[in-house]
Design an enzyme around this catalytic site. Sequence first.
Site, PDB file in Angstrom:
ATOM      1  N   ASP A   1      18.396  88.118   2.486  1.00 51.99           N
ATOM      2  CA  ASP A   1      19.252  86.966   2.136  1.00 51.99           C
ATOM      3  C   ASP A   1      18.401  85.882   1.478  1.00 51.99           C
ATOM      4  O   ASP A   1      17.182  85.966   1.480  1.00 51.99           O
ATOM      5  CB  ASP A   1      19.899  86.388   3.404  1.00 51.99           C
ATOM      6  CG  ASP A   1      18.844  86.036   4.449  1.00 51.99           C
ATOM      7  OD1 ASP A   1      18.530  86.895   5.278  1.00 51.99           O
ATOM      8  OD2 ASP A   1      18.290  84.920   4.404  1.00 51.99           O
TER       9      ASP A   1
ATOM     10  N   ASP B   1      18.381  82.731   2.567  1.00 54.30           N
ATOM     11  CA  ASP B   1      18.315  81.664   3.553  1.00 54.30           C
ATOM     12  C   ASP B   1      19.346  80.577   3.218  1.00 54.30           C
ATOM     13  O   ASP B   1      20.512  80.911   3.027  1.00 54.30           O
ATOM     14  CB  ASP B   1      16.879  81.126   3.672  1.00 54.30           C
ATOM     15  CG  ASP B   1      16.659  80.400   4.981  1.00 54.30           C
ATOM     16  OD1 ASP B   1      17.137  80.904   6.017  1.00 54.30           O
ATOM     17  OD2 ASP B   1      16.026  79.335   4.987  1.00 54.30           O
TER      18      ASP B   1
HETATM   19  N1  LIG Z   1      17.120  83.566   6.645  1.00 54.91           N
HETATM   20  C1  LIG Z   1      16.446  84.022   7.697  1.00 54.91           C
HETATM   21  N2  LIG Z   1      15.799  83.180   8.522  1.00 54.91           N
HETATM   22  C2  LIG Z   1      15.098  83.650   9.584  1.00 54.91           C
HETATM   23  N3  LIG Z   1      15.011  84.948   9.888  1.00 54.91           N
HETATM   24  C3  LIG Z   1      15.649  85.816   9.095  1.00 54.91           C
HETATM   25  N4  LIG Z   1      15.743  87.155   9.153  1.00 54.91           N
HETATM   26  C4  LIG Z   1      16.502  87.554   8.119  1.00 54.91           C
HETATM   27  N5  LIG Z   1      16.910  86.504   7.385  1.00 54.91           N
HETATM   28  C5  LIG Z   1      16.378  85.409   7.983  1.00 54.91           C
END
Ligand SMILES: Nc1ncnc2[nH]cnc12
Length: 316
Positions: free
Chosen positions: A233, A235
């Site tokens: 992703d 974030d």
């Molecule tokens: N955006 C994110 N923040 C922290 N841990 C994650 N693991 C997968 N995506 C994450």
Amino acid sequence: MSDCELPSTFEGEVDLGVIGGTGLYHLPCLEKIAVLPPMATPWGYTSSPITISKFIGANGHLHVAFLARHGLDHQLPPTKVPFRANIAALKHLKCKAVLSFSAVGSLQESIKPRDFVLPQQLIDRTKGIRESSYLNEEGLVGHVGFGDPFSESFAKYIYQFRDVLTNEGKPCTLHFDKDKTVVCMEGPQFSTRAESRMYRLLGGDVINMSVIPEAKLARECELPYQMVCMSTDYDAWREDEEPVTVEVVLGHLVNNGRNANALASSVIEAMSHNMPEFMKTGDGLRGSVKMSISTKPEAMSQETLEKLKFLFPDYW
Ligand SMILES: Nc1ncnc2[nH]cnc12
Ligand SMILES: CSC[C@H]1O[C@H](OP(=O)(O)O)[C@H](O)[C@@H]1O
């Protein structure tokens, strides 16, 4: 053969430890020869049973131990993972290096979901509530170097196999350079948009909730350690996009799992033919922990010495 028909003990030495993260509770490339029940260590029980596999190569063989960081049912949140037990168990089994997998958010446009990253640096944003050392108690004081938290030799070894990564016909990159930085946050909630933007300003490339204290503990066990970060992703920093949710993460786990298996399989096969130098020689870490302990052995209690012996039977 089902797991319960396999031996629950293993007498030999393990060569490589593999830790699976979110969505990676086993690797199909690992054909099990034994399943050890969760191992009791002086720091509690491991997150999961430990599966042992054997690979026959042209010039020898390789034993691999696998454990699932969050447990087989993903029952342990990142803050509650028994990191000390997990790394201690791998060390006790005589692993010579640890290959760790983690699902991460991307903090950079160029690191797309489903890309993989081999970070060489990290920023610790955990909250000091995780047990993160074997050498931090009255009667046992030690300060290991952590300037380079990952094994560059191991990362270079893994990088050779970058072409095995695929993404349904689309490009899929394994990013690797000496500045690639993973931020480790406490969680379990994901970051705010402001935090996510701050991590970008700090130089973060990817973010997770598990590289700390795993990397620190591997260093305290003199184990070359490399995390393979699997992007899921963007974030929360992209203005026009919804911040990360578990649904978004889940959408990439199958592809990432397949790629993790392909990468691990290539690494393990190559190692089974010829063990790399960094595993044979210890990657410059051998003896470093003995040197870093300030407490005189005469001043150590029997209990402390026994704990140390679990990790380093030959040092004291
Ligand atoms: N955006 C994110 N923040 C922290 N841990 C994650 N693991 C997968 N995506 C994450
Ligand atoms: C479910 S997304 C957050 C979760 O995913 C990562 O886990 P792991 O590193 O074990 O793959 C991240 O660190 C968080 O724990």
